[in-house]
Scaffold this active site. Structure first.
Site, PDB file in Angstrom:
ATOM      1  N   ARG A 179       0.971  -1.336  -0.018  1.00 25.35           N
ATOM      2  CA  ARG A 179       0.070   0.090   0.049  1.00 25.35           C
ATOM      3  C   ARG A 179       0.719   1.340  -0.062  1.00 25.35           C
ATOM      4  NH1 ARG A 179       2.327   1.659   3.677  1.00 25.35           N
ATOM      5  NH2 ARG A 179       0.704   3.284   3.694  1.00 25.35           N
ATOM      6  N   GLY A 180      -0.002   2.353   0.058  1.00 22.26           N
ATOM      7  CA  GLY A 180       0.959   3.785  -0.260  1.00 22.26           C
ATOM      8  C   GLY A 180       1.279   3.951  -1.780  1.00 22.26           C
ATOM      9  N   ARG A 225      -7.302  -0.091  -7.130  1.00 25.92           N
ATOM     10  CA  ARG A 225      -7.476   0.783  -5.941  1.00 25.92           C
ATOM     11  C   ARG A 225      -7.680   2.229  -6.813  1.00 25.92           C
ATOM     12  NH1 ARG A 225      -4.197   1.081  -0.756  1.00 25.92           N
ATOM     13  NH2 ARG A 225      -6.075   2.162  -0.050  1.00 25.92           N
ATOM     14  N   GLN A 281      -2.266   2.149   9.969  1.00 25.89           N
ATOM     15  CA  GLN A 281      -0.914   2.380   9.186  1.00 25.89           C
ATOM     16  C   GLN A 281       0.219   2.799  10.204  1.00 25.89           C
ATOM     17  OE1 GLN A 281      -3.863   2.963   7.873  1.00 25.89           O
ATOM     18  NE2 GLN A 281      -3.935   2.395   5.627  1.00 25.89           N
ATOM     19  N   ASP A 328      -1.816  10.838  -1.707  1.00 21.30           N
ATOM     20  CA  ASP A 328      -1.931   9.459  -2.655  1.00 21.30           C
ATOM     21  C   ASP A 328      -2.387  10.354  -4.121  1.00 21.30           C
ATOM     22  OD1 ASP A 328      -2.999   8.772   0.151  1.00 21.30           O
ATOM     23  OD2 ASP A 328      -2.385   6.901  -0.833  1.00 21.30           O
ATOM     24  N   ASN A 345      -5.352  12.758   0.887  1.00 19.62           N
ATOM     25  CA  ASN A 345      -4.266  11.650   1.459  1.00 19.62           C
ATOM     26  C   ASN A 345      -5.225  11.115   2.571  1.00 19.62           C
ATOM     27  OD1 ASN A 345      -1.763  10.893   2.389  1.00 19.62           O
ATOM     28  ND2 ASN A 345      -1.813  11.647   4.350  1.00 19.62           N
ATOM     29  N   LYS A 346      -4.636  10.011   3.270  1.00 22.33           N
ATOM     30  CA  LYS A 346      -5.594   9.150   4.357  1.00 22.33           C
ATOM     31  C   LYS A 346      -6.354  10.046   5.105  1.00 22.33           C
ATOM     32  CE  LYS A 346      -5.052   5.645   4.381  1.00 22.33           C
ATOM     33  NZ  LYS A 346      -6.075   4.880   3.385  1.00 22.33           N
TER      34      LYS A 346
HETATM   35  O1  MRU Z   1      -4.392   3.316   2.064  1.00 23.13           O
HETATM   36  P1  MRU Z   1      -3.068   3.509   1.874  1.00 23.13           P
HETATM   37  O2  MRU Z   1      -2.321   2.972   3.456  1.00 23.13           O
HETATM   38  O3  MRU Z   1      -2.414   2.770   0.742  1.00 23.13           O
HETATM   39  O4  MRU Z   1      -2.637   4.905   1.943  1.00 23.13           O
HETATM   40  C1  MRU Z   1      -1.514   5.547   2.027  1.00 23.13           C
HETATM   41  C2  MRU Z   1      -1.599   7.033   2.737  1.00 23.13           C
HETATM   42  O5  MRU Z   1      -2.752   7.702   2.637  1.00 23.13           O
HETATM   43  C3  MRU Z   1      -0.535   7.672   3.120  1.00 23.13           C
HETATM   44  O6  MRU Z   1      -0.742   8.439   4.231  1.00 23.13           O
HETATM   45  C4  MRU Z   1       0.615   8.137   2.230  1.00 23.13           C
HETATM   46  O7  MRU Z   1       1.187   9.225   2.482  1.00 23.13           O
HETATM   47  C5  MRU Z   1       0.437   8.206   0.753  1.00 23.13           C
HETATM   48  S1  MRU Z   1       1.646   7.432   0.123  1.00 23.13           S
HETATM   49  C6  MRU Z   1       3.169   8.066   0.348  1.00 23.13           C
END
Ligand code: MRU
Length: 368
Positions: A53-54, A90, A203, A244, A254-255
């Site tokens: 992920r990421g 995704r 995470q 993201d 972002n998350k």
């Molecule tokens: O759902 P994920 O774990 O794939 O999301 C990742 C994120 O949102 C992270 O915060 C991240 O900063 C982005 S990838 C460097």
């Protein structure tokens, strides 16, 4: 970065076994498991079910997914189908589409007999490029940390809050938000990292806290709701998060929970930075709130949590009444106006069309 003292990337081609390997992140921090990805369906599952992920790592994995498929069937039909299958895994991280497009554009004119070799080479380059981008992000981010640290008493740590995992596990190496932290550590700057747990998948608790411990960087885990309070108490010097997808006007996806941290940072006059390699910029989009597709994930991620029992076994426990419904938007948008700056491989810029255009003039002119 180092795991148990040994250098490691999050994805690699193993020359001995001639296979692609990843760290299966679902088991961290409790178990360090390496798995082999050997066919298209497994690559798709690995991305969809978050073995990897990421945003940058999702892109790198997809590139190798195309390469592995080309070794099985290098036809045009197989290339198009693989693009589609992997693209559907995704929806939010734009690096996925970027990497798939890179592979398709490169491979289309290559004769079938040469496609697998060309694809493996490009996938390896995409990985190396990610590592170099993140290293440079670290160099630019270090200068920001240095300035903040200069205002502190000798030995007093610079306190950085981060959300989710934008560490090396979310990329091929270095991480985005964590690269400036690693560079600051190497420069001898005392640090204290506030690690948001990042519900629902934790995470921060499972991955960032593990990364910080492996690298021996002082840190403390906090619940997601503690950030605002710590900022009010003067316990946070800066925030650095990853992204993201970032639009050409500087809106940052972002998350989930990132937006609330940015609001709290603004209210407390705390610098809020976003670290990103350029493949995370979606030059086709402007207004992030209206235009970025937000992934909605399974209710079970909210209604339960995974963890280690006292007897060492791993288990999911239910945290709400049986049958309780849950909503699970996985990302949110932080509008550009709340962001102090974007840290990219080319330097730091304002989160604005002008700021991004200043660093990437060629992209803006051709793609908008
Ligand atoms: O759902 P994920 O774990 O794939 O999301 C990742 C994120 O949102 C992270 O915060 C991240 O900063 C982005 S990838 C460097």
């Amino acid at each position: 970065m180092k795991v148990g003292g040994k250098s490691c990337r999050s994805i690699w081609f193993d020359d001995d076994t001639m296979t692609v390997k990843i760290i299966d992140q679902r088991w961290l921090p409790h178990e360090f498991r390496i798995v082999e990805l050997d066919r298209r369906a497994v690559f798709a599952t690995a991305i969809r079910d978050m073995w990897v992920r990421g945003a940058p790592l999702i892109g790198a994995t997809a590139a190798y997914g195309i390469a592995v498929q080309m070794a099985h069937d290098p036809s045009d039909r197989s290339l198009d189908e693989t693009w589609k299958i992997l693209h559907q895994t995704r929806p939010t991280a734009i690096n996925l589409r970027w990497a798939l497009d890179e592979m398709k554009t490169l491979l289309r004119p290559v004769p079938e007999a040469g496609r697998a070799a060309a694809a493996f080479q490009r996938a390896a380059e995409i990985c190396d490029q990610d590592v170099e981008c993140n290293r440079l992000i670290g160099c630019h981010g270090l200068e920001i940390i240095r300035k903040i640290a200069a205002g502190k008493k000798r030995g007093e740590p610079t306190r950085i809050l981060t959300h989710c995992n934008a560490g090396w596990l979310a990329t091929v190496d270095w991480g985005t938000a964590t690269s400036p932290i690693y560079h600051a550590q190497a420069a001898g700057i005392p640090l204290h990292i506030w690690v948001d747990e990042t519900r629902p998948r934790n995470q921060g608790a499972q991955l960032t806290a593990w990364e910080m411990a492996e690298q021996r960087i002082p840190h403390q885990l906090i619940v997601d709701n503690a950030g605002g309070h710590l900022m009010q108490q003067g316990e946070v010097d800066m925030v650095i998060v990853g992204t993201d997808r970032t639009t050409a006007q500087g809106d940052v996806c972002n998350k989930i929970g990132t937006y609330l941290k940015a609001l709290a940072a603004k209210d407390n006059n705390i610098p809020f930075y976003v670290a990103l390699p350029s493949p995370t910029i979606d030059w086709t989009l402007g207004d992030g709130i209206r235009e970025i597709p937000i992934e909605h994930r399974d209710e079970a991620e909210v209604t339960g949590v995974w963890g280690k029992r006292d007897d060492g076994s791993l288990a999911r426990v239910q945290i709400c009444p049986e049958g309780c419904r849950a909503a699970n938007p996985a990302f949110d948008i932080t509008p550009a106006r709340l962001i102090t700056g974007l840290i990219t491989e080319r330097g730091v810029c304002a989160a604005s069309p002008e700021g991004l255009a200043g660093l990437f003039p060629e992209r803006v002119i051709t793609e908008r």
